[in-house]
Design a protein around this motif. Structure first.
Motif, PDB file in Angstrom:
ATOM      1  N   ASP A 155     -12.538 -26.627  -1.610  1.00 24.09           N
ATOM      2  CA  ASP A 155     -12.706 -27.859  -2.596  1.00 24.09           C
ATOM      3  C   ASP A 155     -12.473 -29.199  -1.714  1.00 24.09           C
ATOM      4  O   ASP A 155     -13.264 -30.158  -1.922  1.00 24.09           O
ATOM      5  CB  ASP A 155     -11.617 -28.011  -3.732  1.00 24.09           C
ATOM      6  CG  ASP A 155     -11.994 -27.133  -4.950  1.00 24.09           C
ATOM      7  OD1 ASP A 155     -13.187 -26.606  -4.952  1.00 24.09           O
ATOM      8  OD2 ASP A 155     -11.160 -26.567  -5.631  1.00 24.09           O
ATOM      9  N   VAL A 156     -11.503 -29.045  -0.706  1.00 29.53           N
ATOM     10  CA  VAL A 156     -11.230 -30.196   0.273  1.00 29.53           C
ATOM     11  C   VAL A 156     -12.607 -30.699   0.938  1.00 29.53           C
ATOM     12  O   VAL A 156     -12.862 -31.614   1.141  1.00 29.53           O
ATOM     13  CB  VAL A 156     -10.124 -29.920   0.920  1.00 29.53           C
ATOM     14  CG1 VAL A 156      -9.872 -30.751   2.166  1.00 29.53           C
ATOM     15  CG2 VAL A 156      -8.704 -29.939   0.288  1.00 29.53           C
ATOM     16  N   ALA A 159     -15.003 -32.075  -0.698  1.00 32.86           N
ATOM     17  CA  ALA A 159     -14.766 -33.631  -1.306  1.00 32.86           C
ATOM     18  C   ALA A 159     -15.054 -34.454   0.055  1.00 32.86           C
ATOM     19  O   ALA A 159     -15.510 -35.659   0.094  1.00 32.86           O
ATOM     20  CB  ALA A 159     -13.185 -33.584  -1.282  1.00 32.86           C
ATOM     21  N   SER A 211      -5.264 -30.685   2.222  1.00 33.31           N
ATOM     22  CA  SER A 211      -5.314 -29.612   1.615  1.00 33.31           C
ATOM     23  C   SER A 211      -4.440 -29.333   0.344  1.00 33.31           C
ATOM     24  O   SER A 211      -4.304 -28.661  -0.506  1.00 33.31           O
ATOM     25  CB  SER A 211      -5.288 -28.117   2.532  1.00 33.31           C
ATOM     26  OG  SER A 211      -3.935 -28.340   3.183  1.00 33.31           O
ATOM     27  N   THR A 214      -5.279 -33.353  -4.337  1.00 34.32           N
ATOM     28  CA  THR A 214      -6.394 -33.220  -5.437  1.00 34.32           C
ATOM     29  C   THR A 214      -6.925 -34.679  -5.999  1.00 34.32           C
ATOM     30  O   THR A 214      -6.320 -35.355  -6.154  1.00 34.32           O
ATOM     31  CB  THR A 214      -6.314 -32.196  -6.455  1.00 34.32           C
ATOM     32  OG1 THR A 214      -5.268 -32.544  -7.056  1.00 34.32           O
ATOM     33  CG2 THR A 214      -6.106 -30.788  -5.665  1.00 34.32           C
ATOM     34  N   GLY A 215      -8.051 -34.849  -6.579  1.00 34.61           N
ATOM     35  CA  GLY A 215      -8.490 -35.636  -7.240  1.00 34.61           C
ATOM     36  C   GLY A 215      -8.290 -37.206  -6.660  1.00 34.61           C
ATOM     37  O   GLY A 215      -8.736 -37.366  -5.457  1.00 34.61           O
ATOM     38  N   LEU A 218      -6.567 -37.603  -3.186  1.00 32.37           N
ATOM     39  CA  LEU A 218      -7.210 -36.997  -2.145  1.00 32.37           C
ATOM     40  C   LEU A 218      -8.212 -37.868  -1.843  1.00 32.37           C
ATOM     41  O   LEU A 218      -8.509 -38.260  -0.387  1.00 32.37           O
ATOM     42  CB  LEU A 218      -7.871 -35.599  -2.725  1.00 32.37           C
ATOM     43  CG  LEU A 218      -9.027 -35.055  -1.627  1.00 32.37           C
ATOM     44  CD1 LEU A 218      -8.406 -34.665  -0.030  1.00 32.37           C
ATOM     45  CD2 LEU A 218      -9.716 -33.887  -2.093  1.00 32.37           C
TER      46      LEU A 218
END
Length: 378
Positions: A155-156, A159, A211, A214-215, A218
């Motif tokens: 996910d990172v 992004a 890592s 989030t959201g 991040l």
């Protein structure tokens, strides 16, 4: 250039014509920036199962042109590359005029790949980069975004790629964008991880804290990281001015970020440089200008050298000592005063409010060149 990039372009072109089969006589073109790029795509497009050889025999000129065509059902798309060592443009223009008209070319269409504006060849041809066509920048951006979500990236990493893609879109807004602006990110679509070594490709410093986020947090950290990377890259593009780096990241930061491998500095270190710079009070030294017996000059023009003062004291034959005051914008402390042992018997330095008082003794005995180190503590 990477084969992955041209494989991607080739796939886009073939899939488009498999869905939108060209009509006989239709003409298309792809315009690149240089001859090497033209040759790369020309070679990759030929390397697929729907390709077959094609030879154009110009009886009038007594010349032959060997190339290949892509078979799309009842229509064959001839691919012709206009290159510096290739056939004359007039020769290719004649071939263009035969497509869809001459009996032998009635079921043919043609695609020109070139890196120049050849009106004699391109007249009436449609660009594969225009709206609705496979190499249109907006379509490429949407396709890259879709492929990012389909990859095995974390996910990172997704992004990071999406952030880079969005920045690229904003950067190129209002300009005539080249598909080659997206080569780095297209190359990544076949990978499954962004290594710390690759962060610089996306204008970011290595950052192991990403890592844990989030959201919005991040995205905010990516923005801050990218902003600092771009600032430093711009400074390096004009010769790595240490004074500019020092203004932003302090003396320690300037030392680290002026090195050739500055892109490898972890972002956590960049944060420390910024924090240290903000927390350190700016102390200004007031040069001695009113005493005609003292000459006070800085070592150089850079910020680091400006903190080194060269002070000469002119004394008479009868003087046994000399004293003077160094003035600052903030209160001084005795912590940080360093007098070399060899000078301690004749050189004195005492802090007093926003000043340091200096005294040099035994002038009749020797001529001294004394070094005094003072670290100003705010």
């Amino acid at each position: 250039m990477s084969n992955m990039f041209y494989d991607y372009l080739s796939e886009k072109i073939i899939k488009y014509f498999q869905t939108n089969i060209p009509d006989p006589g239709e003409k298309y073109y792809i315009q690149f920036e240089n001859d090497e790029q033209v040759g790369e795509l020309y070679s990759v497009l030929e390397n697929n199962i729907i390709s077959s050889s094609f030879v154009y025999n110009d009886i009038v000129r007594g010349q032959k042109y060997g190339t290949y065509e892509l078979n799309f059902g009842k229509v064959q798309l001839i691919v012709a590359a206009s290159r510096s060592n290739g056939p004359h443009p007039d020769f290719l223009a004649t071939l263009r005029n035969l497509v869809g008209v001459d009996a032998e070319y009635i079921n043919k269409a043609i695609l020109f790949i070139h890196c120049s504006s050849l009106d004699s060849i391109l007249g009436g041809a449609g660009s594969l980069s225009k709206e609705g066509m496979p190499l249109n920048i907006s379509i490429i951006e949407r396709d890259i975004k879709r492929k990012i979500n389909e990859t095995g990236y974390s996910d990172v990493d997704k992004a990071i790629l999406e952030y880079y893609l969005d920045n690229k879109r904003k950067e190129l807004a209002g300009s005539i964008a080249s598909i080659f602006e997206y080569e780095d990110i297209i190359q990544c679509l076949s990978d499954s991880q962004i290594t710390f070594e690759e962060y610089k490709n996306f204008e970011l410093f290595p950052d192991d804290k990403l890592s844990t986020l989030t959201g919005k947090k991040l995205n905010t950290r990516l923005e801050e990281n990218h902003s600092n990377f771009v600032k430093i890259a711009e400074i390096h593009s004009y010769g790595a001015d240490n004074s500019k780096l020092e203004n932003l990241y302090g003396e320690d930061g300037a030392k680290a970020l002026s090195k050739p491998e500055w892109e490898k500095v972890p972002y956590s270190e960049i944060e420390k440089y910024i924090s240290s710079k903000k927390n350190k009070a700016t102390i200004e030294y007031y040069p001695i200008i009113s005493d005609e017996n003292l000459w006070d000059r800085e070592e150089g023009d850079t910020k680091a050298k400006s903190r080194i003062r060269n002070i000469l004291s002119f004394v008479s034959d009868t003087q046994e000592e000399v004293s003077f005051t160094l003035s600052f914008s903030e209160y001084t402390k005795s912590v940080g005063i360093e007098i070399p042992k060899a000078y301690q018997t004749f050189l004195k330095c005492v802090n007093n409010g926003k000043n340091f008082w200096l005294q040099l003794l035994e002038l009749k005995i020797k001529l001294y060149l004394a070094t005094l180190n003072i670290m100003i503590m705010a």
